[in-house]
Design a protein around this motif. Structure first.
Motif, PDB file in Angstrom:
ATOM      1  N   ALA A   8       3.581 -59.691  -0.438  1.00 46.92           N
ATOM      2  CA  ALA A   8       3.416 -61.011   0.170  1.00 46.92           C
ATOM      3  C   ALA A   8       1.944 -61.397   0.104  1.00 46.92           C
ATOM      4  CB  ALA A   8       3.891 -60.992   1.624  1.00 46.92           C
TER       5      ALA A   8
ATOM      6  N   SER B 282       9.202 -67.900   0.505  1.00 46.23           N
ATOM      7  CA  SER B 282       8.272 -68.044   1.627  1.00 46.23           C
ATOM      8  C   SER B 282       8.361 -66.815   2.530  1.00 46.23           C
ATOM      9  CB  SER B 282       8.615 -69.294   2.437  1.00 46.23           C
ATOM     10  OG  SER B 282       8.470 -70.461   1.655  1.00 46.23           O
ATOM     11  N   VAL B 283       7.204 -66.371   3.011  1.00 38.56           N
ATOM     12  CA  VAL B 283       7.142 -65.254   3.944  1.00 38.56           C
ATOM     13  C   VAL B 283       6.533 -65.784   5.237  1.00 38.56           C
ATOM     14  CG1 VAL B 283       6.267 -62.932   4.383  1.00 38.56           C
ATOM     15  CG2 VAL B 283       6.848 -63.627   2.033  1.00 38.56           C
TER      16      VAL B 283
ATOM     17  N   TYR C 267       3.464 -66.302   0.614  1.00 39.12           N
ATOM     18  CA  TYR C 267       4.523 -66.298  -0.393  1.00 39.12           C
ATOM     19  C   TYR C 267       4.562 -64.965  -1.145  1.00 39.12           C
ATOM     20  CZ  TYR C 267       4.165 -71.339   0.283  1.00 39.12           C
ATOM     21  OH  TYR C 267       4.118 -72.594   0.849  1.00 39.12           O
ATOM     22  N   ARG C 268       5.738 -64.638  -1.652  1.00 37.16           N
ATOM     23  CA  ARG C 268       5.898 -63.564  -2.628  1.00 37.16           C
ATOM     24  C   ARG C 268       6.799 -64.089  -3.730  1.00 37.16           C
ATOM     25  NH1 ARG C 268      10.918 -61.296  -1.851  1.00 37.16           N
ATOM     26  NH2 ARG C 268      11.798 -61.443   0.239  1.00 37.16           N
TER      27      ARG C 268
END
Length: 244
Positions: free
Chosen positions: A189, A232-233, A238-239
Protein backbone atom coordinates in the motif's frame (compact mmCIF):
# COMPACT_ATOMS: atom_id res chain seq x y z
CA UNK A 1 1.36 -11.97 -6.66
CA UNK A 2 4.73 -10.67 -7.85
CA UNK A 3 5.62 -9.05 -11.17
CA UNK A 4 7.26 -11.46 -13.58
CA UNK A 5 9.93 -9.93 -15.84
CA UNK A 6 9.66 -11.35 -19.36
CA UNK A 7 12.79 -11.77 -21.45
CA UNK A 8 12.76 -12.67 -25.11
CA UNK A 9 14.96 -15.42 -26.52
CA UNK A 10 18.07 -14.25 -28.30
CA UNK A 11 18.45 -17.48 -30.28
CA UNK A 12 15.62 -16.96 -32.73
CA UNK A 13 15.92 -14.22 -35.34
CA UNK A 14 12.33 -13.82 -36.55
CA UNK A 15 12.30 -11.97 -39.84
CA UNK A 16 15.02 -9.45 -39.01
CA UNK A 17 15.37 -6.76 -41.70
CA UNK A 18 18.84 -6.24 -43.20
CA UNK A 19 19.52 -3.08 -45.22
CA UNK A 20 22.13 -3.82 -47.90
CA UNK A 21 23.96 -0.67 -48.97
CA UNK A 22 25.93 -1.67 -52.07
CA UNK A 23 26.30 0.07 -55.44
CA UNK A 24 27.37 -3.09 -57.31
CA UNK A 25 24.09 -4.67 -58.36
CA UNK A 26 25.47 -8.20 -58.76
CA UNK A 27 26.93 -8.26 -55.24
CA UNK A 28 23.71 -6.85 -53.76
CA UNK A 29 21.63 -9.48 -55.57
CA UNK A 30 23.81 -12.32 -54.27
CA UNK A 31 23.64 -11.02 -50.70
CA UNK A 32 19.87 -10.62 -50.93
CA UNK A 33 19.50 -14.22 -52.13
CA UNK A 34 21.66 -15.69 -49.35
CA UNK A 35 20.09 -13.61 -46.58
CA UNK A 36 16.56 -14.35 -47.77
CA UNK A 37 17.36 -18.07 -47.94
CA UNK A 38 18.42 -17.81 -44.28
CA UNK A 39 15.03 -16.41 -43.24
CA UNK A 40 15.97 -12.73 -43.15
CA UNK A 41 14.20 -9.85 -44.90
CA UNK A 42 16.24 -7.46 -47.04
CA UNK A 43 16.11 -3.98 -48.52
CA UNK A 44 18.64 -2.47 -50.93
CA UNK A 45 20.12 1.00 -51.25
CA UNK A 46 22.50 1.69 -54.19
CA UNK A 47 23.99 4.89 -52.75
CA UNK A 48 24.60 6.72 -49.49
CA UNK A 49 21.69 9.14 -49.68
CA UNK A 50 19.20 6.37 -50.39
CA UNK A 51 20.71 4.37 -47.52
CA UNK A 52 19.99 7.13 -45.02
CA UNK A 53 16.46 7.56 -46.35
CA UNK A 54 15.70 3.83 -46.04
CA UNK A 55 17.33 3.64 -42.63
CA UNK A 56 15.01 6.40 -41.44
CA UNK A 57 11.84 4.93 -42.95
CA UNK A 58 12.39 1.17 -42.51
CA UNK A 59 14.26 1.07 -39.17
CA UNK A 60 16.29 -2.03 -40.19
CA UNK A 61 17.67 -4.46 -37.62
CA UNK A 62 21.11 -4.40 -39.25
CA UNK A 63 22.95 -2.54 -42.01
CA UNK A 64 25.45 -4.12 -44.42
CA UNK A 65 27.35 -1.04 -45.53
CA UNK A 66 29.83 -0.76 -48.41
CA UNK A 67 32.48 1.95 -48.01
CA UNK A 68 32.93 3.09 -51.61
CA UNK A 69 29.52 4.48 -52.53
CA UNK A 70 28.17 7.25 -54.75
CA UNK A 71 26.61 10.39 -53.22
CA UNK A 72 27.84 9.71 -49.66
CA UNK A 73 30.57 7.19 -48.82
CA UNK A 74 30.18 4.49 -46.19
CA UNK A 75 32.01 6.49 -43.51
CA UNK A 76 29.61 9.40 -43.91
CA UNK A 77 26.61 7.08 -43.84
CA UNK A 78 27.86 5.30 -40.72
CA UNK A 79 28.53 8.62 -39.02
CA UNK A 80 24.96 9.80 -39.74
CA UNK A 81 23.47 6.50 -38.57
CA UNK A 82 25.40 6.70 -35.30
CA UNK A 83 24.14 10.22 -34.66
CA UNK A 84 20.56 8.89 -34.74
CA UNK A 85 20.63 5.25 -33.63
CA UNK A 86 22.57 2.21 -32.47
CA UNK A 87 21.58 0.05 -35.47
CA UNK A 88 24.15 -2.77 -35.80
CA UNK A 89 26.33 -2.12 -38.85
CA UNK A 90 28.77 -4.36 -40.70
CA UNK A 91 31.18 -2.62 -43.09
CA UNK A 92 31.92 -4.10 -46.53
CA UNK A 93 35.07 -2.99 -48.35
CA UNK A 94 37.62 -4.00 -50.94
CA UNK A 95 40.33 -2.25 -48.96
CA UNK A 96 42.11 -4.64 -46.59
CA UNK A 97 43.98 -1.99 -44.64
CA UNK A 98 44.24 -1.58 -40.87
CA UNK A 99 43.52 2.15 -41.12
CA UNK A 100 40.11 1.41 -42.65
CA UNK A 101 39.30 -1.15 -39.96
CA UNK A 102 40.28 1.32 -37.26
CA UNK A 103 38.14 4.01 -38.89
CA UNK A 104 35.14 1.70 -38.88
CA UNK A 105 35.63 0.72 -35.25
CA UNK A 106 36.11 4.34 -34.21
CA UNK A 107 32.87 5.37 -35.89
CA UNK A 108 30.98 2.51 -34.25
CA UNK A 109 30.93 -0.35 -36.77
CA UNK A 110 30.04 -3.74 -35.26
CA UNK A 111 32.04 -5.84 -37.71
CA UNK A 112 34.18 -5.54 -40.84
CA UNK A 113 34.22 -7.84 -43.91
CA UNK A 114 36.75 -7.55 -46.75
CA UNK A 115 35.86 -8.22 -50.38
CA UNK A 116 35.90 -10.66 -52.04
CA UNK A 117 33.95 -12.60 -49.46
CA UNK A 118 32.00 -15.83 -49.19
CA UNK A 119 28.28 -14.89 -49.03
CA UNK A 120 27.67 -17.74 -46.56
CA UNK A 121 30.25 -16.16 -44.23
CA UNK A 122 28.48 -12.81 -44.51
CA UNK A 123 25.22 -14.47 -43.46
CA UNK A 124 26.95 -16.11 -40.50
CA UNK A 125 28.46 -12.78 -39.41
CA UNK A 126 25.08 -11.06 -39.77
CA UNK A 127 23.40 -13.68 -37.60
CA UNK A 128 26.17 -13.46 -35.00
CA UNK A 129 25.87 -9.66 -34.73
CA UNK A 130 22.08 -9.87 -34.52
CA UNK A 131 22.26 -12.46 -31.77
CA UNK A 132 24.78 -10.39 -29.81
CA UNK A 133 22.94 -7.09 -30.12
CA UNK A 134 19.54 -8.62 -29.41
CA UNK A 135 20.91 -10.29 -26.29
CA UNK A 136 22.24 -6.94 -25.10
CA UNK A 137 18.89 -5.28 -25.83
CA UNK A 138 16.90 -7.99 -24.04
CA UNK A 139 19.15 -7.65 -20.99
CA UNK A 140 18.18 -4.00 -20.60
CA UNK A 141 14.55 -4.27 -21.63
CA UNK A 142 12.03 -4.65 -18.84
CA UNK A 143 8.58 -6.10 -19.33
CA UNK A 144 6.52 -6.62 -16.19
CA UNK A 145 3.48 -8.89 -15.95
CA UNK A 146 1.14 -8.92 -12.96
CA UNK A 147 -1.98 -11.01 -13.45
CA UNK A 148 -3.53 -9.86 -16.72
CA UNK A 149 -1.58 -6.59 -16.79
CA UNK A 150 1.66 -6.10 -18.71
CA UNK A 151 3.97 -3.08 -18.89
CA UNK A 152 6.80 -2.53 -21.37
CA UNK A 153 8.97 0.00 -19.56
CA UNK A 154 11.18 0.80 -22.56
CA UNK A 155 8.37 1.58 -24.99
CA UNK A 156 5.97 2.91 -22.31
CA UNK A 157 3.23 0.55 -23.45
CA UNK A 158 0.61 -0.88 -21.13
CA UNK A 159 -1.84 -3.63 -22.00
CA UNK A 160 -4.37 -5.94 -20.39
CA UNK A 161 -4.87 -9.53 -21.52
CA UNK A 162 -8.54 -10.34 -21.94
CA UNK A 163 -9.28 -13.90 -23.07
CA UNK A 164 -5.53 -14.20 -23.73
CA UNK A 165 -5.67 -11.29 -26.17
CA UNK A 166 -3.74 -8.05 -25.38
CA UNK A 167 -5.73 -4.81 -25.23
CA UNK A 168 -3.71 -1.59 -25.14
CA UNK A 169 -4.35 0.95 -22.39
CA UNK A 170 -4.13 4.53 -23.66
CA UNK A 171 -2.40 6.14 -20.68
CA UNK A 172 -0.85 9.51 -20.02
CA UNK A 173 2.75 9.59 -18.83
CA UNK A 174 1.66 10.17 -15.22
CA UNK A 175 -0.90 7.37 -15.35
CA UNK A 176 1.75 5.02 -16.73
CA UNK A 177 4.16 5.98 -13.94
CA UNK A 178 1.50 5.39 -11.31
CA UNK A 179 0.61 1.97 -12.72
CA UNK A 180 4.30 1.04 -12.98
CA UNK A 181 4.95 2.05 -9.37
CA UNK A 182 2.00 0.01 -8.10
CA UNK A 183 2.81 -3.03 -10.25
CA UNK A 184 6.43 -3.25 -9.13
CA UNK A 185 5.26 -4.15 -5.61
CA UNK A 186 1.59 -5.04 -6.15
CA UNK A 187 0.84 -6.09 -2.58
CA UNK A 188 2.21 -2.93 -0.99
CA UNK A 189 0.00 0.00 0.00
CA UNK A 190 1.46 3.34 -1.11
CA UNK A 191 0.61 6.63 0.55
CA UNK A 192 -0.40 9.57 -1.60
CA UNK A 193 2.82 11.33 -0.65
CA UNK A 194 4.90 8.36 -1.84
CA UNK A 195 3.08 8.24 -5.16
CA UNK A 196 3.35 12.00 -5.52
CA UNK A 197 7.11 11.94 -5.01
CA UNK A 198 7.65 8.89 -7.24
CA UNK A 199 5.39 9.82 -10.14
CA UNK A 200 4.91 13.60 -10.08
CA UNK A 201 8.20 14.97 -8.70
CA UNK A 202 8.04 18.14 -10.79
CA UNK A 203 4.28 18.49 -10.93
CA UNK A 204 1.52 19.63 -8.62
CA UNK A 205 2.51 19.15 -4.99
CA UNK A 206 -1.07 18.62 -3.76
CA UNK A 207 -1.99 15.12 -2.62
CA UNK A 208 -5.42 15.38 -4.19
CA UNK A 209 -3.66 15.48 -7.59
CA UNK A 210 -2.80 11.81 -7.05
CA UNK A 211 -6.49 11.04 -6.42
CA UNK A 212 -7.39 12.73 -9.70
CA UNK A 213 -4.85 10.74 -11.74
CA UNK A 214 -5.74 7.47 -10.01
CA UNK A 215 -9.44 8.11 -10.73
CA UNK A 216 -8.74 8.65 -14.44
CA UNK A 217 -6.52 5.56 -14.56
CA UNK A 218 -9.16 3.45 -12.83
CA UNK A 219 -11.88 4.59 -15.26
CA UNK A 220 -9.78 3.56 -18.24
CA UNK A 221 -9.26 0.12 -16.71
CA UNK A 222 -12.95 -0.19 -15.77
CA UNK A 223 -13.84 0.34 -19.44
CA UNK A 224 -12.24 -3.07 -20.03
CA UNK A 225 -14.49 -4.65 -17.40
CA UNK A 226 -11.90 -4.73 -14.63
CA UNK A 227 -12.96 -3.28 -11.28
CA UNK A 228 -10.78 -2.37 -8.30
CA UNK A 229 -7.48 -1.59 -10.02
CA UNK A 230 -5.88 0.41 -8.53
CA UNK A 231 -7.43 -0.46 -5.17
CA UNK A 232 -8.04 2.11 -2.46
CA UNK A 233 -6.57 1.41 0.97
CA UNK A 234 -8.52 3.25 3.66
CA UNK A 235 -6.41 5.67 5.68
CA UNK A 236 -3.28 5.05 3.58
CA UNK A 237 -3.64 5.48 -0.17
CA UNK A 238 -3.53 2.90 -2.94
CA UNK A 239 -2.14 -0.47 -3.96
CA UNK A 240 -2.26 -2.27 -7.28
CA UNK A 241 -5.13 -4.56 -6.34
CA UNK A 242 -5.55 -8.26 -6.94
CA UNK A 243 -7.75 -9.80 -9.57
CA UNK A 244 -9.44 -13.10 -8.90
Amino acid sequence: MLPQPIRSSAKALPQALVLIVEDEHEIATILEAYLTRSGLRTAHAPDGLRALALHQSLKPDLVLLDIQLPELDGWQVLNEIRHKSHTPTIMLTALDQDVDKLMGLRLGADDYIVKPFNPAEVVARVQAVLRRTRTQASDTRQIFRVGDFQLDIESHEACVFIANQPTTLDLTLTEFKLLECLMRTPNRAFSRVELLEACLPEGDSLERTVDSHISKLRKKIEQLGIVGVPASVRGIGYRFGNRS
